[in-house]
Each structure stands twice: as C-alpha cells, then as structure tokens.
Design a protein around this motif. Structure first.
Motif, PDB file in Angstrom:
ATOM      1  N   ARG A  23       0.829  -1.216   0.000  1.00  0.00           N
ATOM      2  CA  ARG A  23       0.000   0.000   0.000  1.00  0.00           C
ATOM      3  C   ARG A  23       0.855   1.254   0.000  1.00  0.00           C
ATOM      4  NH1 ARG A  23      -3.823   1.945   4.940  1.00  0.00           N
ATOM      5  NH2 ARG A  23      -1.805   2.707   5.665  1.00  0.00           N
ATOM      6  N   GLU A  24       1.963   1.211   0.744  1.00  0.00           N
ATOM      7  CA  GLU A  24       2.747   2.424   0.951  1.00  0.00           C
ATOM      8  C   GLU A  24       3.859   2.622  -0.075  1.00  0.00           C
ATOM      9  OE1 GLU A  24       3.913   1.391   4.866  1.00  0.00           O
ATOM     10  OE2 GLU A  24       1.852   1.530   5.606  1.00  0.00           O
ATOM     11  N   ARG A  25       4.271   1.540  -0.749  1.00  0.00           N
ATOM     12  CA  ARG A  25       5.471   1.643  -1.588  1.00  0.00           C
ATOM     13  C   ARG A  25       5.254   1.265  -3.049  1.00  0.00           C
ATOM     14  NH1 ARG A  25       9.879  -1.194   2.540  1.00  0.00           N
ATOM     15  NH2 ARG A  25       9.312   0.019   4.396  1.00  0.00           N
ATOM     16  N   PHE A  26       4.098   0.717  -3.382  1.00  0.00           N
ATOM     17  CA  PHE A  26       3.861   0.258  -4.752  1.00  0.00           C
ATOM     18  C   PHE A  26       2.881   1.199  -5.437  1.00  0.00           C
ATOM     19  CE2 PHE A  26       1.483  -2.746  -7.676  1.00  0.00           C
ATOM     20  CZ  PHE A  26       2.480  -2.757  -8.644  1.00  0.00           C
ATOM     21  N   TYR A  27       3.357   1.872  -6.486  1.00  0.00           N
ATOM     22  CA  TYR A  27       2.525   2.854  -7.193  1.00  0.00           C
ATOM     23  C   TYR A  27       2.592   2.596  -8.700  1.00  0.00           C
ATOM     24  CZ  TYR A  27       2.512   5.274  -2.741  1.00  0.00           C
ATOM     25  OH  TYR A  27       2.355   5.580  -1.414  1.00  0.00           O
ATOM     26  N   PRO A  28       1.807   1.650  -9.194  1.00  0.00           N
ATOM     27  CA  PRO A  28       1.803   1.366 -10.635  1.00  0.00           C
ATOM     28  C   PRO A  28       1.100   2.472 -11.410  1.00  0.00           C
ATOM     29  CG  PRO A  28       0.078   0.109  -9.556  1.00  0.00           C
ATOM     30  CD  PRO A  28       0.834   0.821  -8.462  1.00  0.00           C
ATOM     31  N   ALA A  29       1.326   2.474 -12.719  1.00  0.00           N
ATOM     32  CA  ALA A  29       0.682   3.471 -13.570  1.00  0.00           C
ATOM     33  C   ALA A  29      -0.830   3.325 -13.534  1.00  0.00           C
ATOM     34  CB  ALA A  29       1.206   3.350 -15.003  1.00  0.00           C
ATOM     35  N   ASN A  30      -1.286   2.086 -13.412  1.00  0.00           N
ATOM     36  CA  ASN A  30      -2.721   1.815 -13.340  1.00  0.00           C
ATOM     37  C   ASN A  30      -3.095   1.502 -11.890  1.00  0.00           C
ATOM     38  OD1 ASN A  30      -5.359   1.033 -13.591  1.00  0.00           O
ATOM     39  ND2 ASN A  30      -4.981  -0.652 -15.032  1.00  0.00           N
TER      40      ASN A  30
END
Length: 423
Positions: A29-36
């Motif tokens: 939740r805190e570290r994974f930021y995909p384009a979608n």
C-alpha cells in the motif's frame, strides 16, 4: 508433552505468518505505485484474501484466551483496513481487539487510522491518546501530529493546534533520530506552521527543508513519493527551481498518479515565459520611457531606496525598491502572479507577488516594494540556461501600487499544497 509444545509452536507460527502477511500488505500500500491504480487494488485484494486464510487457519481453541482473541481480532481488522475506503467490519474487529487487550498499542493505531476514514477526528484522537498512554510510540506520535494538522483546518485556534502538531512530531524524532518517516512528518509540520502563522518566518521553511533532507537519508523513504513531491513543493516556493524540478520528476517516476508531471510542466512554462519576456525585443522598446518615469517617484524617507543590482541575497531590511511593470504572467491557480519589472537603471527583475490577487497589479503600474526578498536564479535544465533576479513580495502590506496601499480585497493568504498518505 513434546507434542503439545510442537502444536503450540505451530500455532504461534501461524499467528506470526499472518502478522507478516499483514505487514506485507501495508508495504504494498505504501510503496507500490503502478501506472494503473487498478493493478494495486487487485494485488491488495488477492493478498488480503490470502492473509485472511492464514489467520483463519489458526484453530478456534487457540483463539479462546483474551490475549489470543485480541491478537486475532487485531490482525483481521488490520488486514481489512488496508484499503483506502472505510470498512465497518475492520472497525468492529479492531474495536474488539482493544477491548480484549487494551495494551495492544498497534491495535489502537490501526483503529484510529480506520476511523479517520470516516472523519470522526475526536474519536481518532482518543484512539491515539489511549495508545500513547501505554508508552511512547513514534508511529502514533506521527499520526497524531498529522491528525492535528487536519483538525486545524477551519479551527479558530489553528496556530495553537499546528504548534501541537510540531511538538508531537519532534517527540517522535527523539524516539528514533534515524527514522525517515518521523523526519518527513516533522518537515510537513514545519511547512504547515509557516503558513498558518502568517508566512513570515522563513526559518520554519529552512527547518522543513532540513527535516526533508534528513528523511531522505533513510533508505526506506526512497519508495515514498510524497516525500519527494513535498520537498519539491517547498523548493518551488523558495524558488530553488532546479531542485524543485528534480524532486517533481522523481515523484512522478515513483507514483505516476501524483500530479508531479503537471508540476514540472508548470514550472518549465513559467521559466520559459519569464526567459522570453526578459530577453525579448518588446522589452527594449518599453524600458527607456518606463525607467525614466521612476526618477520622479518619491519613496518613504524611513527606508533606504535602492535598485535591484544593489540588493543582497535574502531579506533586505529597511530597503525599498521601486519599479515599473513591463509584463505579467499568470501560470496557474496554485502559484502566485508573476511580473517582469524594471527599475530606474533599466535593470529588469521578476516579481512573484505572494499574498496579492491577480487583478491587483497591471502592466504599466508603478510598484513600491518594502523590505524585498531577493533571490538570484541561475541554473541549466536539459540544455537550457535560466538566469534572472527574483524579488518577491510575501504580503500585500509590503506593496504599494501607484503610490497607494492595496485594499483588503486585493490581499490573499499564502497557500500551500502537500501530498500525504497516512501509514
């Protein structure tokens, strides 16, 4: 007896595995930021189901004691609360956990974060205060500090509440001076304090910047895009444009969902527009007549009148600068109006007019600026060089337009926009 010990160890291992699975969820939740963003939601959904299966694999007889049941309810509530929306079921499990074991500090933290989503701030604060009553805790102190900044919005005693936020942020630092998130939270607290106390004490901005720099030393914060975004926002306000652009680009790479790319475009538009106006041919045609008209302007005798080339970097106390507006630039809603001016020597400079409404200043106006803050912009970005002097106004009270003070309707409070997501 050895069989019973073996069974207990296996069940303890199941609790441990469920706890590790919950922690892994929060790392995503805190570290994974995909384009979608849907990709992240899908992963959280599937992994939360697996985590709940691990939890449910613990035999019922090993959940009967209050301590065991509290741990089970806490982990179940924590797993269910990993999603951004409020879930009543998560609150119910976490509430059971703290009733069964009031000393379960992380359950108080999770319960507060869960209730926060339905904006019941007084209940959230109660959760954090109960958690802290069991002993100092840096994570709860950080969340309490963040909560106080949110509670301050619209409050009558906003400055006092934000100072409490700063106090709790500092307390978190004393518990672990190497914790990057605590430093990041302190940076946000100082930045907020600067604006709510009148946007005059620039030491708070420098304290904020120092706190962000300390946060960046923690390797765990390399995955936290909001740190880079907020530090870039501060550097933009301070007109450290190269650092601002670098920070916004880093934030955009880490989280495409932020508006960091738009911030880069806005800063570059501003810089390119200013560069064009400062070097354009139209400027030369207007300089001579406008500059000569300034010689007849009288200044307040209690201030020392000077020209832009004699300003020192930083705040120039007891000084007044008088100039003519050649051009105006209005690059966006989140930035102040910018103007290109000339002084009596035909030297040109940029005026970012914080605290002033867009329509208050027009081309051709004479601007008298008391105690100007001067900054020399000089850097290259992707093959293009930017160089100019910027003389900022922080308050409408610093400015006279055509010899007259601005009316209250032309003043506006300096604003700020920070990104944050609670841990």
């Amino acid at each position: 007896m050895s069989s019973a010990i073996s069974e207990n160890a296996a069940e303890d291992d199941l609790f441990s595995k469920a706890s590790e699975a919950a922690d892994e969820l929060y790392k995503i939740r805190e570290r994974f930021y995909p384009a979608n963003p849907d990709e992240k939601a899908s992963i959280l959904e599937s992994k939360s189901e697996l985590a709940l299966q691990l939890l449910d694999a613990i035999p019922h007889e090993r959940r009967k004691l209050p301590i065991q049941r509290a741990t089970y309810e806490y982990l179940r509530g924590k797993i269910l609360d990993v999603f951004p929306d409020y879930r009543k079921e998560a609150e119910e499990h976490l509430s059971k956990a703290v009733k069964l074991n009031p000393s379960l500090v992380d359950a108080w933290l999770c319960l507060g974060n869960c209730i926060w989503k339905k904006r019941d701030f007084s209940s959230v604060k109660n959760c954090f205060v109960f958690g802290l009553s069991k002993g100092p805790n840096k994570r709860i102190l950080c969340q309490l500090s963040m909560l106080e900044r949110e509670m301050a919005q619209g409050a009558e005693d906003v400055a006092e509440i934000v100072e409490e936020s700063v106090k709790h942020a500092k307390e978190a630092i004393t518990l672990d001076v190497k914790d990057g998130y605590s430093w990041y939270n302190l940076g946000n607290a100082y930045y907020t304090s600067f604006f709510v106390t009148g946007a005059w004490d620039h030491r708070k901005l420098l304290q904020s910047l120092k706190a962000y720099q300390n946060a960046e030393r923690d390797e765990r914060m390399k995955c936290y895009p909001d740190l880079y975004f907020n530090c870039a926002t501060l550097n933009k306000y301070l007109e450290n444009y190269e650092k601002a652009l670098t920070g916004f680009e880093a934030a955009a790479l880490k989280d495409p969902g932020l508006n960091a790319t738009e911030e880069v475009q806005q800063v570059l538009y501003l810089l390119d527009t200013l560069d064009s106006l400062l070097t354009g041919r139209n400027k030369a045609k207007r300089l001579s007549s406008m500059a000569s008209s300034l010689n007849n302007i009288n200044a307040n005798p209690s201030y020392r009148r000077t020209t832009v080339d004699f300003l020192s970097g930083g705040l120039n106390k007891g000084v007044v600068l008088i100039g003519k507006v050649l051009f105006s630039v209005k690059p966006g809603t989140l930035t102040p109006p910018y103007y290109v001016l000339c002084d009596s020597t035909q030297a040109c400079y940029v005026l970012p007019a914080y605290g002033v409404q867009n329509e208050a200043i027009k081309e051709g106006d004479t601007i008298t600026l008391f105690q100007p803050h001067c900054h020399h912009v000089d850097f290259s970005w992707k093959g293009k060089h930017y160089q100019f002097k910027s003389v900022r106004a922080d308050f409408s009270e610093q400015v006279l337009v055509n010899g007259k003070a601005l009316s209250s309707r032309h003043g506006v409070g300096s604003s700020f926009y920070l990104q944050y997501k609670p841990f």
